[in-house]
Design a protein around this motif. Structure first.
Motif, PDB file in Angstrom:
ATOM      1  N   ARG A 231       0.860  -1.190   0.000  1.00  0.00           N
ATOM      2  CA  ARG A 231       0.000   0.000   0.000  1.00  0.00           C
ATOM      3  C   ARG A 231       0.895   1.238   0.000  1.00  0.00           C
ATOM      4  O   ARG A 231       1.688   1.431   0.925  1.00  0.00           O
ATOM      5  N   ILE A 232       0.724   2.007  -1.039  1.00  0.00           N
ATOM      6  CA  ILE A 232       1.568   3.200  -1.165  1.00  0.00           C
ATOM      7  C   ILE A 232       0.698   4.453  -1.101  1.00  0.00           C
ATOM      8  O   ILE A 232      -0.383   4.508  -1.707  1.00  0.00           O
TER       9      ILE A 232
ATOM     10  N   TYR B 188      -4.151   6.501  -2.280  1.00  0.00           N
ATOM     11  CA  TYR B 188      -3.592   5.200  -1.886  1.00  0.00           C
ATOM     12  C   TYR B 188      -3.577   4.276  -3.094  1.00  0.00           C
ATOM     13  O   TYR B 188      -4.573   4.146  -3.793  1.00  0.00           O
TER      14      TYR B 188
ATOM     15  N   PHE C  97       6.826  -0.182  -9.058  1.00  0.00           N
ATOM     16  CA  PHE C  97       7.415  -0.542  -7.777  1.00  0.00           C
ATOM     17  C   PHE C  97       8.216  -1.822  -8.024  1.00  0.00           C
ATOM     18  O   PHE C  97       7.659  -2.850  -8.386  1.00  0.00           O
TER      19      PHE C  97
ATOM     20  N   PHE D 118      14.304   4.756  -2.456  1.00  0.00           N
ATOM     21  CA  PHE D 118      13.576   5.057  -1.215  1.00  0.00           C
ATOM     22  C   PHE D 118      14.542   5.424  -0.102  1.00  0.00           C
ATOM     23  O   PHE D 118      15.687   4.990  -0.077  1.00  0.00           O
TER      24      PHE D 118
ATOM     25  N   PHE E 262       6.155   9.461  -2.580  1.00  0.00           N
ATOM     26  CA  PHE E 262       5.609   8.103  -2.438  1.00  0.00           C
ATOM     27  C   PHE E 262       6.028   7.552  -1.071  1.00  0.00           C
ATOM     28  O   PHE E 262       7.212   7.529  -0.750  1.00  0.00           O
TER      29      PHE E 262
ATOM     30  N   TYR F   8       5.482   4.486   1.987  1.00  0.00           N
ATOM     31  CA  TYR F   8       4.869   3.270   2.510  1.00  0.00           C
ATOM     32  C   TYR F   8       5.539   2.923   3.818  1.00  0.00           C
ATOM     33  O   TYR F   8       6.642   3.385   4.113  1.00  0.00           O
TER      34      TYR F   8
END
Lengths: 294, 468
Positions: B285-286, B299, B319, B351, B373, B375
């Motif tokens: 879930r981002i 989301y 991703f 990230f 972004f 998560y």
């Protein structure tokens, strides 16, 4: 707190029974040298008292296990199995003693039972706390499997004692007989008792192995996997098969048979404890915390 | 010549001595197999024993001893021994049960070392003596008198039927072995690992890892471990569905647990193991934020590798997991694409962990221009389980159980019920007006208790026969 728990879960009663069995052992020890029948009778009485206390212990422990939500009988870990072993070996002796005049056997039986009980009560390897049953052992086969095999272990334990008595008796039969030897029944009677006790054990051993195979078939995917415990139970079975068949060959007198009875029990002990201590397998009590399967 | 050789061979193959040798030999080799781990990998053996010892052990067959030619050879020899012994016992057993029974004289001539023989002289008549003997030994099985009535032979037999029990015991072992061989030939034991949600119809044989095709498809719907309050596992539960191959219809769904297997179409599925695996496909879930527009929140449940619109400036993002992520490193990176370009990567961005010690969970973010972004920990999203199941076809196992039950019962009867035979001979001694009573008993087992009981009986008989 400790005392409370041990009274609740029944382990206190086994510890108490240890002192009864030890007292009985001391009595039989004195009997060996004095030949005093009264002492042997008292020893037997004390042993029966210890046996009754153990019976109570089992009832209490079983009820306690169910109360705390464990729905398999508390027979699976090392502590319980040692205590149960002492229990059946004493039971075996009591039964033999009722039918035969075998006071001298009491010395060996109480010794073995004391050792088992002392190990269970005081060894850190065998904690008395009732652990929840791991999934592999949650089965109705468990009780029958264990009871059948322990009855056979008890019988083989008794045959071990008888075998030793036979060897002592026959080893010195031509020389002068000491007091101890005159107390023993004749070699022929010992020989017969060895046979009867062993065949009793053998029927239960076979039944126990078959029950175990049936259980394995419903839990592990096959009735035989050459797991070390399985293999050693086969070795035990073959040893006693040897005993049964050797009778039909010439030259296998009482002495050799007594030796097989003694060696057979060494094999039993290895199957029972040695396998767990030395070889890991699907069965295990000796390695705490190790789950058989999964 | 050939006949004597055959008879010698028969004698050898059916002998108890051979049986004893085989018991010992099989026990010894079985023992070896428990001390050397069977069926391990070659590299493991080499690391345990060293290369040279490994080759010796391999050559001796000690690494797979229960399948070695000599172990199987010993087992085959035992089976032959068993069959030959049974065949040889049978006529003797039949004769003992159904006759013709040996006469008093024939038994006397045998001079069996176990035999007990008693002679009593009585002044009573033959009928009275018979009555006394019958009281002690039961009804005579056969009674033979010679022509002039001067001599009567009596044969008492009790529990003769139990002579069959050793024969049945041996025969039941043959039944067990037949069951085992049929099971070995037509059954199989295999295992397979299935991931939750996936299907398979392939399983791998335990003995050689060869794949086999199952006649149906199995699907693992769910896996769960239940625990006792103190953390000890209580049950391992795999929810398994059986799916028909042609129609792809669900036939049945069952929770498979240890001790509670599932059987379908003669094939049984057992819970054997479980584990977690590193997924090749992950859904995370981002949260996408637009740094220029504080109210923008989106989301996205992103599967690895797939492109999703960010909703900002016509950007798409993918991703992507690293092939070999290092420990403690973030296992993913992002690829940013323009929505109107096909497969064209605009930029690869990495990230970073948000450096805020007050946060309870690790928050990871990446930024491209004004799109962010975010998560937090993928473990939270889903745990990926697989379940190891053993799949066996235990055909003909019922034959093994039938043989086993017969074995235990027949062992019980052979050990605890003995055939008791007593031969009596009553001879009129005309000139002395007396009857000579001869009693011969031969026990099956040379037991003290037998002789004691027998002499007790004789005492009573003697007393009664001497009374006027």
């Amino acid at each position: 707190m400790f005392a409370n728990v041990s009274a609740l879960d029944g382990s206190l009663y086994f510890t108490i029974s240890l002192f009864f069995v030890l007292a009985s052992f001391a009595g039989y020890f004195i009997f060996l040298f004095t030949g005093n029948k009264t002492i042997s009778r008292i020893s037997f009485g004390i042993l029966i008292a210890g046996f009754i206390i153990q019976t109570a212990g089992f009832v209490i422990r079983w009820i306690y296990a169910y109360k705390i939500g464990i729905d398999t009988p508390p027979l699976v870990d090392l502590y319980d199995s040692m205590v149960f072993f002492a229990y059946v070996i004493i039971l075996g002796f009591i039964l033999i003693r009722i039918f035969y005049d075998f006071d001298a056997l009491g010395f060996i039986i109480t010794l073995v039972a004391s050792l088992a009980l002392a190990f269970a009560s005081f060894s850190p390897l065998a904690p008395s706390a009732i652990e929840p049953t791991i999934p592999a052992l949650q089965s109705y086969w468990l009780l029958y499997h264990i009871v059948a095999l322990f009855l056979s272990y008890g019988a083989f334990g008794a045959s071990f004692g008888l075998g030793i008595l036979y060897l002592i008796k026959s080893g010195k039969s031509n020389k002068k007989q000491g007091r101890f030897l005159t107390l023993l029944p004749s070699s022929n009677i010992i020989e017969e008792a060895i046979y009867k006790v062993i065949v009793f054990g053998l029927v239960f051993l076979t039944a126990g192995i078959v029950i175990g195979a049936a259980w394995a078939d419903s839990a592990w995917g096959g009735y035989w996997s050459w797991d070390p415990k399985e293999t050693w139970s086969l070795i035990t079975f073959l040893t006693y098969m040897l005993f049964i068949h050797a009778r039909f060959t010439k030259g296998w007198g009482g002495k050799k048979m007594a030796w097989i009875a003694v060696i057979g029990f060494v094999v039993v002990i290895f199957c029972y404890l040695g396998v767990d201590l030395i070889i890991p397998g699907l069965h295990s009590y000796a390695t705490p915390g190790s789950a058989p399967l999964l | 010549m050939i006949m004597t050789m055959l008879s010698k061979l028969n004698k050898f193959l059916s002998s108890v001595k051979l049986a004893i040798f085989l018991f010992i030999a099989i026990a010894v080799f079985a023992m070896v197999g428990t001390f050397i781990n069977q069926g391990d990998t070659i590299s493991r053996y080499k690391s345990i024993f060293g290369s040279q010892t490994y080759h010796v052990l391999y050559w001796l067959g000690f690494l797979n001893i229960y399948d070695s030619w000599y172990f199987i050879g010993l087992a085959v020899l035992l089976i032959i021994n068993l069959i030959m012994a049974s065949v040889n016992i049978l006529p003797r057993t039949l004769k003992a049960v159904f006759g013709p029974y040996p006469s008093f004289k024939a038994m006397m001539d045998k001079k069996n070392p176990k035999a007990v023989y008693e002679v009593i002289e009585s002044k009573k008549n033959i009928e009275e003596i018979k009555k006394t003997l019958n009281k002690k030994f039961g009804k005579p099985f056969t009674e033979k008198g010679n022509k002039d009535g001067a001599n009567i032979e009596l044969y008492y037999s009790k529990n003769a039927i139990f002579r069959f029990s050793p024969f049945i015991a041996h025969f039941s072992v043959i039944i067990i072995i037949i069951g085992v061989m049929l099971n070995f030939r037509y059954g199989f034991r295999s295992y397979t690992n299935i991931k939750v949600g996936e299907k398979t119809n392939v399983s791998y044989l335990l003995k050689n890892q060869k794949p086999i095709k199952l006649p149906f498809i199995i699907r693992l719907d769910k896996y769960e471990t239940k625990y006792y309050p103190d953390g000890i596992p209580k049950s391992y539960i795999s929810k398994i569905s059986i799916i028909k191959k042609r129609t792809h219809t669900n036939v049945l769904t069952k929770n498979v647990m240890v001790n509670h297997p599932l059987t379908y179409d003669g094939i049984t599925i057992y819970q054997a193991s479980y584990g977690q695996y590193k997924p090749t496909k992950v859904i995370v879930r981002i949260l996408v934020l637009n740094l220029k527009e504080p109210k923008f929140r989106k989301y996205v449940y992103a599967e690895t590798g797939k492109a999703y619109p960010a909703g900002i400036d016509n950007l798409n993002f993918r991703f992507i997991p690293y092939k070999n992520p290092k420990r403690d490193e973030i296992p993913f990176y992002l690829k940013i694409l323009k929505a109107n370009k096909k497969n064209g990567t605009v930029k690869t961005i990495l990230f970073h962990v948000l450096p805020d010690k007050n946060l309870k969970e690790q928050i990871v973010f990446a930024k491209y221009k004004h799109a962010a972004f975010i998560y937090s920990g993928i473990d939270k999203v889903k745990t990926y389980y697989y379940s190891g199941v053993e799949i066996s076809k235990n055909t003909y196992v019922s034959i093994v159980w039938i043989g086993s039950i017969i074995l235990v019962i027949s062992m019980f009867f052979s050990f605890f019920f003995n055939h008791e035979e007593v031969w009596g001979s009553l001879t009129n001694l005309e000139d002395e007006k007396k009857v000579r009573v001869e009693i011969l008993a031969i026990p099956k087992k040379k037991f003290e208790s037998f002789y004691r009981n027998f002499s007790k009986k004789i005492e009573i008989i003697k007393k009664e026969l001497k009374l006027k």
